[in-house]
Design a protein around this motif. Structure first.
Motif, PDB file in Angstrom:
ATOM      1  N   ALA A 120       4.389 -14.375   8.506  1.00  0.00           N
ATOM      2  CA  ALA A 120       4.918 -13.351   7.652  1.00  0.00           C
ATOM      3  C   ALA A 120       5.358 -13.804   6.086  1.00  0.00           C
ATOM      4  O   ALA A 120       5.134 -13.051   5.392  1.00  0.00           O
ATOM      5  CB  ALA A 120       6.272 -12.875   8.224  1.00  0.00           C
ATOM      6  N   ASN A 123       1.898 -13.708   4.424  1.00  0.00           N
ATOM      7  CA  ASN A 123       1.561 -12.179   4.123  1.00  0.00           C
ATOM      8  C   ASN A 123       2.374 -11.554   3.034  1.00  0.00           C
ATOM      9  O   ASN A 123       1.790 -10.884   2.186  1.00  0.00           O
ATOM     10  CB  ASN A 123       1.840 -11.527   5.203  1.00  0.00           C
ATOM     11  N   ARG A 124       3.647 -12.081   2.857  1.00  0.00           N
ATOM     12  CA  ARG A 124       4.515 -11.459   1.691  1.00  0.00           C
ATOM     13  C   ARG A 124       4.109 -11.972   0.381  1.00  0.00           C
ATOM     14  O   ARG A 124       4.035 -11.526  -0.722  1.00  0.00           O
ATOM     15  CB  ARG A 124       6.138 -11.556   1.982  1.00  0.00           C
ATOM     16  N   ALA A 153       3.223  -4.100  14.223  1.00  0.00           N
ATOM     17  CA  ALA A 153       4.379  -3.901  13.247  1.00  0.00           C
ATOM     18  C   ALA A 153       4.015  -4.588  11.716  1.00  0.00           C
ATOM     19  O   ALA A 153       4.088  -4.168  10.828  1.00  0.00           O
ATOM     20  CB  ALA A 153       5.567  -4.508  13.730  1.00  0.00           C
ATOM     21  N   GLU A 154       3.385  -6.023  11.898  1.00  0.00           N
ATOM     22  CA  GLU A 154       3.121  -6.518  10.812  1.00  0.00           C
ATOM     23  C   GLU A 154       2.045  -5.965  10.077  1.00  0.00           C
ATOM     24  O   GLU A 154       1.601  -5.985   8.833  1.00  0.00           O
ATOM     25  CB  GLU A 154       2.643  -8.013  11.010  1.00  0.00           C
ATOM     26  N   GLU A 156       1.075  -2.845  10.145  1.00  0.00           N
ATOM     27  CA  GLU A 156       1.678  -1.752   9.265  1.00  0.00           C
ATOM     28  C   GLU A 156       2.402  -2.114   7.906  1.00  0.00           C
ATOM     29  O   GLU A 156       2.203  -1.598   6.832  1.00  0.00           O
ATOM     30  CB  GLU A 156       2.757  -0.775  10.060  1.00  0.00           C
ATOM     31  N   TRP A 157       3.208  -3.165   7.998  1.00  0.00           N
ATOM     32  CA  TRP A 157       3.771  -3.733   6.832  1.00  0.00           C
ATOM     33  C   TRP A 157       2.617  -4.005   5.741  1.00  0.00           C
ATOM     34  O   TRP A 157       2.928  -3.687   4.628  1.00  0.00           O
ATOM     35  CB  TRP A 157       4.738  -4.879   7.173  1.00  0.00           C
ATOM     36  N   ALA A 158       1.900  -4.808   6.109  1.00  0.00           N
ATOM     37  CA  ALA A 158       0.705  -5.221   5.513  1.00  0.00           C
ATOM     38  C   ALA A 158       0.013  -4.200   4.569  1.00  0.00           C
ATOM     39  O   ALA A 158      -0.348  -4.234   3.391  1.00  0.00           O
ATOM     40  CB  ALA A 158      -0.286  -6.251   6.217  1.00  0.00           C
ATOM     41  N   HIS A 159      -0.177  -3.149   5.230  1.00  0.00           N
ATOM     42  CA  HIS A 159      -1.016  -1.954   4.729  1.00  0.00           C
ATOM     43  C   HIS A 159      -0.277  -1.401   3.664  1.00  0.00           C
ATOM     44  O   HIS A 159      -0.714  -0.816   2.837  1.00  0.00           O
ATOM     45  CB  HIS A 159      -1.437  -1.263   5.926  1.00  0.00           C
ATOM     46  N   GLU A 160       0.952  -1.238   4.121  1.00  0.00           N
ATOM     47  CA  GLU A 160       2.091  -0.458   3.101  1.00  0.00           C
ATOM     48  C   GLU A 160       2.072  -1.365   1.793  1.00  0.00           C
ATOM     49  O   GLU A 160       2.510  -0.645   0.773  1.00  0.00           O
ATOM     50  CB  GLU A 160       3.331  -0.321   3.695  1.00  0.00           C
ATOM     51  N   HIS A 161       1.643  -2.531   1.998  1.00  0.00           N
ATOM     52  CA  HIS A 161       2.072  -3.446   0.746  1.00  0.00           C
ATOM     53  C   HIS A 161       0.556  -3.920   0.141  1.00  0.00           C
ATOM     54  O   HIS A 161       0.688  -4.888  -0.583  1.00  0.00           O
ATOM     55  CB  HIS A 161       2.808  -4.679   1.303  1.00  0.00           C
TER      56      HIS A 161
END
Length: 424
Positions: A120, A123-124, A153-154, A156-161
Motif C-alpha cells: 500500500a 502504490n500510494r 479493495a486495493e 479499487e483504490w489504485a484504479h481511482e488514483h
C-alpha cells in the motif's frame, strides 16, 4: 500516417525503484514508522553487501540515472529513446526493495499484514509518481493476492488514483489460491469492470532452491518460461476467459517464440477430451472454444528487447495483435543505455531498427505501440502529440537497417539478438 511522422512507441516493460527512506518513508503510516525504519536499516546493509558482490552493476552507466525514482528524469530518458509511454514494474537496477518485502533472494516474509502495508505504501507513492504525466506512465498496482477481498479493495483504490493495471504474480505453492478457483471471480469481475489488465513479469516464481554456478541458467529456463506462463493455461482451462471475456492477461519479458507453440500444446490437450465429450461435459461447459482462440483474444506477450526472429514469428504465425515491444528500462540487459557521451546514439532506437526493419509498416505500428494502447486503454491522440514533441522514431527510421559495427561498446547483447538462437 506518412513514413516521416513520429511513431508512438510504448514500452510494456520498464522498472522503477523508489528509495526506501527518501521516497517511501513519507507514505508510511505513523503507526508503522518504527518497523519501517528497522526494515530500512537492514535493507541498507543488504545493499552494501550487493554492491561488493556485484560491483560491475554499480559501475554500469544505467545505475547512475535518477530515473530509477525521479519521474522527470525518467521521462528525459524516455525522450532520449523516443519512447512515448511505459508500463512500470517495481525492481529497478538500484536494488531498492518493496517495503517489508524480501531482502535476500528466497526470503519469505512471514507477516502478510506487514507486507500488505508495504504494498500500500508503494502504490500510494506510485500514484503520485504517475500523476504528473498520466498519459506517459502506466503504473501497475501491487496487491495482497493472498487475500482476495483485500486485493479487490486495493485494486479499487489504485484504479481511482490513476494506476492502470495489476502486477499479476505467477502462481506459487502455499501463498496464492490457484487461479482456476471460483473464489477469484469477484476479482476478475472487478478487473473487467474497470478494464484493468493483469500483467505478469517473468522470473519471479519457482519451487526449488537454485544453487551452483549453473543456478542462474536453470532458474532462467524455469522461471522465464514454464512457471511464469502458468497463468495462461490456468485461466483458459479454468474457464476464466469464457466467463470474463473482457479480461486481458499479458506475460512480459518473454523473449522467444513460445506463443504459437503453447497455443498448439493447449489445443492438443483440449482436443484429447473431444472423444469423450459427454463424459467431460463439465470441462467443455467451461472451455467451449479451443484454447488458441482465447489466446488470440485475451492473452498478450510483452517481448522485451525483441529480436528480428521473434517479430517475424509473430507475422508468420498470425499473432501480430498479441506482441508488444518492451525496453526493460533501465535494466542492463535491456535496450536503454545511459549515454556516457553527449553524442552517443540511443541504443533503444538502434534496437528497434534491428528488430523491426524487415516488417510491414502496419505490423510495426501495432507491435511498437498500438497493441499496448489497446491493452492498457491509453489515449492515442495524447501520445501522438508526445511522440511529435520528443522526436520519436519515424517509420522511415524504424525500417532502416543498422550497422552493427557502430553499436556503442556497452550495448546489451540481449538487445541485438538476430537469430533463433545465439547472438549472431
Amino acid at each position: 500516417m506518412s513514413d516521416d511522422e513520429p511513431e508512438v512507441i510504448v514500452s510494456v516493460d520498464s522498472h522503477v525503484g523508489p528509495r526506501l527512506v527518501e521516497d517511501l518513508r513519507p507514505y508510511c503510516p505513523a503507526g508503522r514508522l518504527e518497523e519501517f525504519d528497522t526494515y530500512a536499516t537492514e535493507a541498507a546493509k543488504v545493499l552494501e553487501t550487493i554492491s561488493g558482490v556485484a560491483s560491475y552493476l554499480f559501475e554500469h552507466p544505467n545505475f547512475g540515472t535518477p530515473g530509477h525514482y525521479d519521474s522527470a528524469a525518467r521521462l528525459r530518458d524516455f525522450d532520449y529513446d523516443g519512447v512515448a509511454a511505459g508500463v512500470i514494474f517495481h525492481a529497478s537496477e538500484n536494488f531498492q526493495p518493496l517495503p517489508f518485502g524480501e531482502l535476500f533472494p528466497g526470503d519469505k516474509p512471514k507477516d502478510r499484514e506487514l507486507v500488505g502495508a508495504g504494498l500500500a505504501i508503494y502504490n500510494r507513492w506510485l500514484a503520485d509518481f504517475v500523476s504528473g504525466e498520466p498519459d506517459r506512465h502506466i503504473g501497475l498496482a501491487y496487491l495482497p493476492m493472498w487475500d482476495i477481498e483485500a486485493a479487490i479493495a486495493e485494486l479499487e483504490w489504485a484504479h481511482e488514483h490513476g494506476l492502470k493495471a495489476v502486477n499479476f504474480p505467477a502462481l506459487r505453492a502455499g501463498s496464492i489460491l490457484e487461479y482456476n478457483d471460483p473464489a477469484w471471480d469477484p476479482f476478475w469481475a472487478a478487473c473487467q469492470e474497470r478494464a484493468i489488465p493483469l500483467v505478469t513479469h517473468v522470473g519471479a516464481a519457482g519451487n526449488v532452491n537454485y544453487s551452483g554456478p549453473e543456478a542462474y541458467a536453470i532458474k532462467m529456463v524455469e522461471t522465464g518460461s514454464f512457471f511464469s506462463h502458468r497463468a495462461v493455461w490456468w485461466l483458459i482451462y479454468g474457464g476464466v476467459f469464457e466467463r470474463f471475456a473482457g479480461l486481458k492477461l499479458m506475460i512480459t519479458e518473454t523473449p522467444g517464440n513460445w506463443f504459437p507453440g503453447l497455443a498448439r500444446e493447449l489445443d492438443a490437450g483440449w482436443s484429447m477430451f473431444l472423444g469423450e465429450r459427454e463424459m467431460n461435459a463439465a470441462f467443455f461447459d467451461k472451455v467451449p472454444r479451443k484454447p488458441s482462440e482465447y489466446m488470440h483474444t485475451n492473452v498478450f506477450l510483452g517481448a522485451s528487447f525483441a529480436s528480428p526472429f521473434e517479430v517475424q514469428q509473430a507475422v508468420e504465425h498470425g499473432f501480430i495483435s498479441q506482441l508488444s515491444w518492451g525496453s526493460d528500462y533501465p535494466h542492463v540487459e535491456g535496450t536503454y543505455l545511459n549515454p556516457e557521451e553527449s553524442d552517443m546514439p540511443s541504443v533503444t532506437r538502434l534496437a528497434l531498427r534491428n528488430a523491426f526493419c524487415d516488417i510491414d509498416p502496419e505490423a510495426i505500428r501495432r507491435m511498437v505501440g498500438q497493441n499496448a494502447i489497446e491493452v492498457f486503454g491509453l489515449d492515442r491522440a495524447a501520445l501522438e502529440q508526445v511522440a511529435a514533441e520528443i522526436g520519436a522514431p519515424t517509420m522511415q527510421e524504424l525500417r532502416t537497417p543498422i550497422d552493427r559495427d557502430l553499436l556503442p561498446a556497452r550495448a546489451s547483447a540481449h538487445a541485438f539478438r538476430s537469430g533463433e538462437t545465439g547472438w549472431s
